[in-house]
Every structure is written in structure tokens, then in C-alpha cells.
Motif scaffolding. Structure first.
Motif, PDB file in Angstrom:
ATOM      1  N   VAL A   1      54.490  23.756  14.432  1.00 13.88           N
ATOM      2  CA  VAL A   1      53.114  23.945  14.888  1.00 13.88           C
ATOM      3  C   VAL A   1      52.083  23.169  14.065  1.00 13.88           C
TER       4      VAL A   1
ATOM      5  N   TYR B   1      52.746  19.473  15.076  1.00 12.77           N
ATOM      6  CA  TYR B   1      52.724  19.288  16.537  1.00 12.77           C
ATOM      7  C   TYR B   1      52.140  20.540  17.180  1.00 12.77           C
TER       8      TYR B   1
ATOM      9  N   THR C   1      52.495  22.432  22.657  1.00 14.45           N
ATOM     10  CA  THR C   1      53.846  22.575  23.193  1.00 14.45           C
ATOM     11  C   THR C   1      53.787  22.642  24.712  1.00 14.45           C
TER      12      THR C   1
ATOM     13  N   GLN D   1      58.379  25.896  18.330  1.00  9.13           N
ATOM     14  CA  GLN D   1      56.918  25.968  18.426  1.00  9.13           C
ATOM     15  C   GLN D   1      56.328  26.437  17.100  1.00  9.13           C
TER      16      GLN D   1
ATOM     17  N   PHE E   1      56.705  18.483  22.223  1.00  6.97           N
ATOM     18  CA  PHE E   1      55.792  18.853  21.145  1.00  6.97           C
ATOM     19  C   PHE E   1      54.892  17.657  20.852  1.00  6.97           C
ATOM     20  N   LYS E   2      53.570  17.896  20.837  1.00  9.07           N
ATOM     21  CA  LYS E   2      52.613  16.790  20.753  1.00  9.07           C
ATOM     22  C   LYS E   2      51.630  16.951  19.609  1.00  9.07           C
TER      23      LYS E   2
END
Length: 246
Positions: free
Chosen positions: A40, A43, A46, A36, A77-78
Motif C-alpha cells: 500500500v 502502490y 489496487t 494490498q 497495483f498502481k
């Protein structure tokens, strides 16, 4: 076969690069959680991916459904703005590139970068399956004739009405020479707009074989899958369709 070439406006709605892996029994998916902080900036979103197991229980004459929470199966993760999704799971790693699509070089480079992150943390024993899947959405006029746009169109016997409202076809092609397989799905997507028809062409090229995670053969195998995916795509459409996306 339609000539294979780059299409500036390719009808790709999703590109998927997939690694299936066998991890050590001692591995715990919580070890992915520190990513994460590592990812971060690229992405920012989370999510935990949970696994549920369902079944049915028969008690006397009464049938009931059961659901068991199997806990966290992985982390997702987006980056929604860029349409990028990275799935770090207990059984492998998947990179999804949604619209807007860029190109193979960009998509595969990012997938490979994240795969190296996955491998460094999970230390897989072996890679058991690799795949390249592309989902295409091709919109054509409702009054079109299938052979104008597609080389393997749905057909009906001459003595039956020649209009239909739904269509689905799946075939698995075995490329024995290269040791590859490809699932090809062709379907019609139902549309509210009566003036157009959306034709889905879903191509999933894969190899079920074992590789060492650090094998020099792994990256070239994906390139072979890409070539096969392109052969199928251009083999299924006509030049008229390809010209729509140049």
C-alpha cells in the motif's frame, strides 16, 4: 550502427518487464489480494483485473455477439505519481514503468523485487517466457528527411509521390546464437501539430523457454534481453537522433 550509450533524456514512454508462468491448478488469484496491505505505501491504488470471453452465436439467420465474464484474472497495483504499475495475474507477472523513466537498474530492481513477492505467493511450477519491452516516442520536424534520423526509413518507389501520411512496419528478428527473439515495430503517430512527426519505435525482446522460478539463470537472461533491446534501438537510429536525447 550508432554507438550504444546512456541517454539522459531517453525517449522512453514505457518500459515493461514480463514473466509468463505456469501456476499450480489449485492456485486462486484471490491469494494475491492481501498484497494490498503489503504494497500500500508504494502502490496505493489496487484494481481487480477481470477476464471476459467473447464470441458469436448464429440463430437462424441472426448473428449475435456473446460475452462471458470469466471472473477475476489478477490484481493491478498502481502508483500513478511515479508511473509504476504491477500486474499479478493467473498467467504471470508484469511490471510497467511509465514516464518519468529512471534507468534500467532502478526499473529492473523493482520488477525483480515484486517478482519475488509473486513467486512466494503463487509458487509457479515454471517460468515459460521472459521479456523486456521498451516503447520509444521520437519527435522530429515534419520537414525532416528520414535517413537523417533513422537507419531503416520507409521508402517509396521513385516514380510515386514521395509523401505519405501513415506508416507501420513490424519485423521479428531471430537471434539464434543467444536463443532470443525481438519484435520491432516502427510507426508514425498521427499528430494534430503540423510542424512535427512522432515516430514510434517499439522493441519487445523475449525468450520462450522454461526456467525454474528460482533459477540462477533467470536474472542474467533479462540482462541479455536488455543488451539485445539496446542493440536494436541504437541500430535503428542515427547519431543525430541519439544526440537529441543526451
Amino acid at each position: 550502427m550508432t554507438r550504444t550509450r546512456h541517454l539522459d533524456k531517453a525517449p522512453i514512454t514505457e518500459a515493461i518487464i514480463d514473466f509468463r508462468a505456469q501456476l499450480p491448478d489449485t492456485f486462486r488469484v484471490q491469494e494475491f489480494e492481501p498484497l494490498q496491505d503489503v504494497l500500500v505505501e508504494a502502490y496505493p491504488i489496487t484494481e481487480k483485473q477481470k477476464l471476459y470471453e467473447g464470441g458469436f452465436r448464429l440463430s437462424g439467420e441472426q448473428l449475435s455477439q456473446t460475452t462471458q465474464d470469466k471472473g477475476v484474472h489478477g490484481f493491478i497495483f498502481k502508483n500513478e505519481e511515479q508511473g509504476r504499475v504491477a500486474q499479478f495475474r493467473r498467467n504471470g507477472f508484469t511490471f510497467n514503468k511509465l514516464k518519468p523513466y529512471t534507468d534500467w537498474k532502478d526499473v529492473f530492481a523493482e520488477a525483480w523485487r515484486l517478482w519475488l513477492e509473486y513467486a512466494a505467493i503463487a509458487k509457479p511450477l515454471t517460468v515459460t517466457r521472459v521479456a523486456v519491452r521498451y516503447v520509444n516516442r521520437i519527435t522530429v520536424p515534419r520537414t525532416f528527411a528520414f535517413p537523417e534520423y533513422f537507419t531503416d526509413p520507409p521508402t517509396l518507389p521513385d516514380d510515386l509521390p514521395q509523401t505519405f501520411s501513415d506508416y507501420f512496419k513490424r519485423v521479428v528478428i531471430n537471434d539464434a546464437e543467444r536463443g532470443l527473439l525481438v519484435n520491432v515495430i516502427q510507426a508514425i503517430e498521427r499528430q494534430q501539430d503540423s510542424d512535427t512527426v512522432v515516430f514510434l519505435l517499439d522493441i519487445d525482446a523475449y525468450a520462450q523457454e522454461e526456467h525454474e522460478p528460482g533459477s540462477s539463470e533467470l536474472e542474467p537472461r533479462f540482462q541479455q534481453l536488455r543488451v539485445l533491446k539496446n542493440q536494436v534501438f541504437f541500430g535503428c537510429i542515427t547519431d543525430k537522433t541519439a544526440e537529441m536525447f543526451e
